[in-house]
Design a protein around this motif. Structure first.
Motif, PDB file in Angstrom:
ATOM      1  N   ASP A  79       0.854  -1.183   0.000  1.00 34.62           N
ATOM      2  CA  ASP A  79       0.000   0.000   0.000  1.00 34.62           C
ATOM      3  C   ASP A  79       0.893   1.237   0.000  1.00 34.62           C
ATOM      4  O   ASP A  79       1.667   1.457   0.936  1.00 34.62           O
ATOM      5  N   ALA A  80       0.780   2.062  -1.059  1.00 36.05           N
ATOM      6  CA  ALA A  80       1.614   3.261  -1.171  1.00 36.05           C
ATOM      7  C   ALA A  80       1.370   4.215  -0.010  1.00 36.05           C
ATOM      8  O   ALA A  80       2.304   4.829   0.518  1.00 36.05           O
ATOM      9  N   GLU A  81       0.125   4.330   0.401  1.00 33.97           N
ATOM     10  CA  GLU A  81      -0.185   5.215   1.526  1.00 33.97           C
ATOM     11  C   GLU A  81       0.486   4.734   2.804  1.00 33.97           C
ATOM     12  O   GLU A  81       0.971   5.550   3.607  1.00 33.97           O
ATOM     13  N   ILE A 113       3.096  -3.811 -10.318  1.00 29.59           N
ATOM     14  CA  ILE A 113       2.640  -3.296  -9.022  1.00 29.59           C
ATOM     15  C   ILE A 113       3.834  -2.969  -8.135  1.00 29.59           C
ATOM     16  O   ILE A 113       3.875  -1.916  -7.466  1.00 29.59           O
ATOM     17  N   ALA A 114       4.828  -3.850  -8.133  1.00 27.91           N
ATOM     18  CA  ALA A 114       6.021  -3.618  -7.315  1.00 27.91           C
ATOM     19  C   ALA A 114       6.761  -2.364  -7.766  1.00 27.91           C
ATOM     20  O   ALA A 114       7.278  -1.599  -6.939  1.00 27.91           O
ATOM     21  N   GLN A 115       6.838  -2.121  -9.064  1.00 30.24           N
ATOM     22  CA  GLN A 115       7.498  -0.915  -9.572  1.00 30.24           C
ATOM     23  C   GLN A 115       6.781   0.340  -9.099  1.00 30.24           C
ATOM     24  O   GLN A 115       7.420   1.341  -8.738  1.00 30.24           O
ATOM     25  N   GLU A 116       5.455   0.308  -9.086  1.00 33.11           N
ATOM     26  CA  GLU A 116       4.683   1.458  -8.598  1.00 33.11           C
ATOM     27  C   GLU A 116       4.959   1.707  -7.115  1.00 33.11           C
ATOM     28  O   GLU A 116       5.073   2.862  -6.677  1.00 33.11           O
ATOM     29  N   LEU A 117       5.062   0.641  -6.352  1.00 34.14           N
ATOM     30  CA  LEU A 117       5.382   0.783  -4.929  1.00 34.14           C
ATOM     31  C   LEU A 117       6.807   1.300  -4.742  1.00 34.14           C
ATOM     32  O   LEU A 117       7.075   2.101  -3.830  1.00 34.14           O
ATOM     33  N   ASP A 161       8.369   3.313  -6.687  1.00 35.74           N
ATOM     34  CA  ASP A 161       8.383   4.749  -6.968  1.00 35.74           C
ATOM     35  C   ASP A 161       8.080   5.552  -5.702  1.00 35.74           C
ATOM     36  O   ASP A 161       8.679   6.604  -5.454  1.00 35.74           O
ATOM     37  N   VAL A 162       7.157   5.031  -4.900  1.00 32.98           N
ATOM     38  CA  VAL A 162       6.821   5.707  -3.639  1.00 32.98           C
ATOM     39  C   VAL A 162       7.914   5.472  -2.610  1.00 32.98           C
ATOM     40  O   VAL A 162       8.347   6.390  -1.911  1.00 32.98           O
ATOM     41  N   ALA A 163       8.371   4.234  -2.513  1.00 31.82           N
ATOM     42  CA  ALA A 163       9.368   3.892  -1.499  1.00 31.82           C
ATOM     43  C   ALA A 163      10.657   4.682  -1.696  1.00 31.82           C
ATOM     44  O   ALA A 163      11.247   5.169  -0.729  1.00 31.82           O
ATOM     45  N   MET A 164      11.132   4.794  -2.933  1.00 31.28           N
ATOM     46  CA  MET A 164      12.402   5.492  -3.182  1.00 31.28           C
ATOM     47  C   MET A 164      12.326   6.973  -2.865  1.00 31.28           C
ATOM     48  O   MET A 164      13.345   7.613  -2.621  1.00 31.28           O
ATOM     49  N   ASN A 187      16.314   4.054 -11.837  1.00 30.32           N
ATOM     50  CA  ASN A 187      15.443   5.177 -11.507  1.00 30.32           C
ATOM     51  C   ASN A 187      15.826   5.913 -10.228  1.00 30.32           C
ATOM     52  O   ASN A 187      15.213   6.941  -9.911  1.00 30.32           O
ATOM     53  N   SER A 188      16.814   5.405  -9.504  1.00 32.52           N
ATOM     54  CA  SER A 188      17.178   6.057  -8.240  1.00 32.52           C
ATOM     55  C   SER A 188      17.671   7.478  -8.448  1.00 32.52           C
ATOM     56  O   SER A 188      17.556   8.322  -7.551  1.00 32.52           O
ATOM     57  N   LYS A 189      18.199   7.764  -9.651  1.00 33.38           N
ATOM     58  CA  LYS A 189      18.683   9.129  -9.933  1.00 33.38           C
ATOM     59  C   LYS A 189      17.550  10.147  -9.907  1.00 33.38           C
ATOM     60  O   LYS A 189      17.795  11.356  -9.777  1.00 33.38           O
ATOM     61  N   ASN A 190      16.298   9.660 -10.016  1.00 34.60           N
ATOM     62  CA  ASN A 190      15.156  10.576 -10.001  1.00 34.60           C
ATOM     63  C   ASN A 190      14.753  10.990  -8.593  1.00 34.60           C
ATOM     64  O   ASN A 190      13.855  11.818  -8.427  1.00 34.60           O
ATOM     65  N   TYR A 191      15.394  10.356  -7.603  1.00 37.19           N
ATOM     66  CA  TYR A 191      15.038  10.631  -6.212  1.00 37.19           C
ATOM     67  C   TYR A 191      16.291  11.001  -5.431  1.00 37.19           C
ATOM     68  O   TYR A 191      17.284  10.272  -5.464  1.00 37.19           O
ATOM     69  N   ALA A 192      16.219  12.087  -4.727  1.00 35.60           N
ATOM     70  CA  ALA A 192      17.368  12.488  -3.923  1.00 35.60           C
ATOM     71  C   ALA A 192      17.537  11.521  -2.764  1.00 35.60           C
ATOM     72  O   ALA A 192      16.547  11.141  -2.122  1.00 35.60           O
ATOM     73  N   PRO A 193      18.770  11.082  -2.490  1.00 37.44           N
ATOM     74  CA  PRO A 193      18.995  10.194  -1.346  1.00 37.44           C
ATOM     75  C   PRO A 193      18.515  10.834  -0.045  1.00 37.44           C
ATOM     76  O   PRO A 193      18.662  12.051   0.151  1.00 37.44           O
ATOM     77  N   ARG A 194      17.923  10.028   0.818  1.00 38.37           N
ATOM     78  CA  ARG A 194      17.450  10.543   2.105  1.00 38.37           C
ATOM     79  C   ARG A 194      18.595  10.619   3.082  1.00 38.37           C
ATOM     80  O   ARG A 194      19.450   9.750   3.134  1.00 38.37           O
ATOM     81  N   ALA A 195      18.617  11.632   3.850  1.00 43.21           N
ATOM     82  CA  ALA A 195      19.703  11.818   4.825  1.00 43.21           C
ATOM     83  C   ALA A 195      19.565  10.803   5.942  1.00 43.21           C
ATOM     84  O   ALA A 195      18.474  10.380   6.277  1.00 43.21           O
TER      85      ALA A 195
END
Length: 624
Positions: free
Chosen positions: A513-515, A579-583, A585-588, A616-624
């Motif tokens: 669940d993305a939420e 479905i896993a790819q969509e999840l 996208d939210v998780a990253m 696709n990780s380049k589309n998301y800034a790494p979390r501190a």
């Protein structure tokens, strides 16, 4: 006048009742006692359970006599009351339900579990005494249930047939959908029992609806006798000191139709089932129409291209101690841990191919469970050493509290240290009695909190006993986190205790669940250790329903279940990956740590998802 049971079962699918012992436990009765003695001490309680199942729609009611045998009752000093307890069990059931219901005498295996070494003479004595008592009390049939081995079931059936022509139901408890515990192909075992006089043959316990349906589907269509199934309500889990089962009544309703479509004529429930489960089965079968007569149009799904993986020769060097740890990596960038199950047999070919393919896809570590779900698999220590040496990917081994005492646990950890395997995940482990060797013991010398502390103590060069070890270990210790709960804040509080015990990182149960992923991020933002979000790609619609209803700690959203409904094969795997790819996208967007789980060694799926994260990780800034 009602027809005899064998005639009734030949006419249409019928509804059996549900669990007795686990339901009494749910009602607040204590464990560690003889529930069969309640026929004498608490007859009103037993009668009330029978009435509840009958009111729910059960047409076949089992007596509370499953373990009412001389050898088993002797553990409680009750062996001299064997006949009395069995007779009382029949009388209680008769008084509690209408004349239209069928009362069958429940008889469990004398062997199996802790009694597997009981001598044949004792087995025969116990069966003869119990069968005689039940027949004399006027049952409509006899149910031989939860038998592991064909020979013992054959002994009991032979004793019955020497005394009576009464209807007899024979049920195996199996994990392997193709053979009994003593290695006999199920089709051969069923044919033999039919020849020896069984009227109905089937399965109960050990598995939920999914596992038992798989066993039913392996049977040939020419057996020529009714089948029966009494599945568990999924795999049990410990929550707040209690054993709970997760399979819902709605899931049992859907499963009942599938069983009926597969030729099953008696459908009830075993461990964990309740009157609500039986009511759901009865409702589903009330106006049952065979599949061949139903006119529903099949769902058309476009065929998906299979995910191909090229497995290269192993030429890369092993991981070296100088490499940064998983914790170091995940603090800097998106990092992928992939779980690959050790095999249940001695063939490691596919496992090693998967390890190499995941290495080539740039997975950062390969993690292996420690006999998950209490099912025996190859040692993850051995496989960790092999992939480290031959493939050059970092191994991350799970350590369960279930299988080893303090001595064995420290010895195990010292072995990991000697092999240079320094990343582990500490878990409690599923109870042994629900796995493939139910007679084995669950040790649980340590809780998950204590085992984390003990492993970190080795990093100080101190043994569990407090003695010095001459040098220090260097373990990076992970802890498990189940966010699929009603109260996420309480789960986070438990997680905080694991971190206080010394956990260096966290790996979650699968999230669908993305939420919920966003809620986890918000609820854990104050924690100072990295979290790897669990993503488990679904392989089929049936796989989705099994995970949602039968596996502790996994909950699927309604939307995901709907998307997977009816999909099998390549279509199911392709939709599961999507479905896993969509999840992901939210998780990253919220976490650097990604924990992928491989279904059924189908490593092509987690290879594709690993590449998806890396691309696709380049589309998301790494979390501190």
């Amino acid at each position: 006048m009602k027809p005899d049971l064998r005639t009734a079962l030949a006419m249409r699918p019928m509804v059996g009742d549900g669990a007795m012992a686990t339901y009494l436990y749910q009602l607040g009765l204590p464990v560690g006692v003889s529930f069969e003695e309640f026929n004498l001490l608490k007859p009103d309680v037993i009668a009330d359970v029978h009435r509840r199942y009958a009111a729910a729609g059960a047409e076949v009611i089992e007596t509370n006599t499953y373990s009412a045998q001389h050898n088993k009752l002797a553990r409680y000093g009750l062996e001299k009351k064997t006949e009395e307890i069995n007779a009382a069990g029949v009388a209680i059931a008769r008084r509690a339900v209408s004349e239209d219901a069928y009362v069958v005498g429940s008889i469990g295996a004398v062997r199996g579990g802790a009694g597997k070494n009981v001598r044949t003479a004792i087995v025969r004595r116990d069966f003869e005494e119990q069968i005689g008592a039940l027949l004399a009390s006027g049952v409509d049939g006899l149910l031989l249930e939860t038998f592991f081995d064909l020979e013992e079931l054959s002994i009991a059936l032979g004793i019955i047939r020497k005394q009576s022509d009464i209807s007899v139901i024979c049920q195996f408890a199996v994990e392997d959908p193709y053979r009994t515990h003593d290695g006999i192909p199920l089709a051969d075992a069923f044919r033999r029992l039919k020849g020896e006089g069984a009227d109905v043959i089937g399965f109960n316990c050990r598995s939920g609806p999914n596992g038992i349906l798989r066993a039913v589907e392996t049977l040939p269509s020419d057996l020529g006798l009714p089948l029966s199934v009494f599945p568990n309500a999924g795999i049990p889990d410990y929550v707040d000191g209690k054993v709970i089962y997760s399979a819902s009544p709605e899931y049992f309703a859907t499963s009942a139709v599938r069983f009926a479509d597969s030729g099953v004529r008696l459908i009830g429930g075993c461990c964990g089932t309740t009157p609500e489960h039986i009511a759901a089965i009865a409702g589903a079968l009330k106006n049952y129409v065979p599949a061949t007569e139903r006119s529903a149009q099949p769902v058309k799904v476009e065929a998906a291209e299979p995910i191909a993986v090229q497995v290269a020769e192993v030429t890369k060097p092993p991981v070296t101690p100088s490499e940064p740890s998983i914790v170091d990596l995940v603090r800097e960038r998106h990092t992928v841990i992939v779980e690959l199950d050790p095999p249940r047999d001695l063939d490691i070919t596919k496992f090693m191919a998967g390890a190499q393919a995941l290495k080539d896809a740039q997975a950062d570590a390969l993690t292996m469970a420690d006999n998950s779900l209490a099912v025996t698999r190859m040692s993850n220590m051995a496989l960790a050493a092999l992939i480290k040496e031959r493939v050059g990917i970092r191994p991350l081994a799970h350590i369960a509290c279930r299988d080893r005492n303090l001595i064995g646990t420290q010895s195990h950890m010292m072995g990991f240290d000697a092999l240079g395997i320094d990343h582990v995940l500490a878990v409690t482990g599923d109870p042994a009695k629900f796995g493939d060797l139910p007679g084995s013991s669950s040790v649980y010398d340590l809780t998950s909190f204590e085992i984390i502390k003990m492993i970190k103590q080795l990093n100080e060069g101190i043994a569990f006993s407090g003695k010095p070890l001459k040098q220090k270990a260097n373990f990076i210790v992970g802890a498990a986190f189940n966010p699929n709960v009603k109260y996420l804040d309480k789960a986070v509080q438990r997680l905080e205790r694991k971190i206080a015990s010394g956990a260096d990182y966290i790996m979650t149960q699968p999230v669908y669940d993305a939420e919920l992923i966003e809620r986890i991020a918000e609820a854990t933002k104050h924690l100072n250790v990295p979290i790897f979000i669990g993503i488990f790609p679904l392989a089929s619609g049936r796989n989705a329903e099994y995970l949602h209803n039968e596996v502790p700690g996994i909950q699927l959203s309604d939307a995901v279940r709907q998307r997977m409904s009816g999909l099998e094969g390549a279509e199911g795997r392709a939709e599961g990956v999507k479905i896993a790819q969509e999840l992901l996208d939210v998780a990253m967007a919220h976490f650097n740590g990604i924990y992928l789980m491989t279904p059924f060694l189908a490593y092509e799926m987690t290879v594709a998802l690993t590449k998806y994260v890396k691309d696709n990780s380049k589309n998301y800034a790494p979390r501190a």
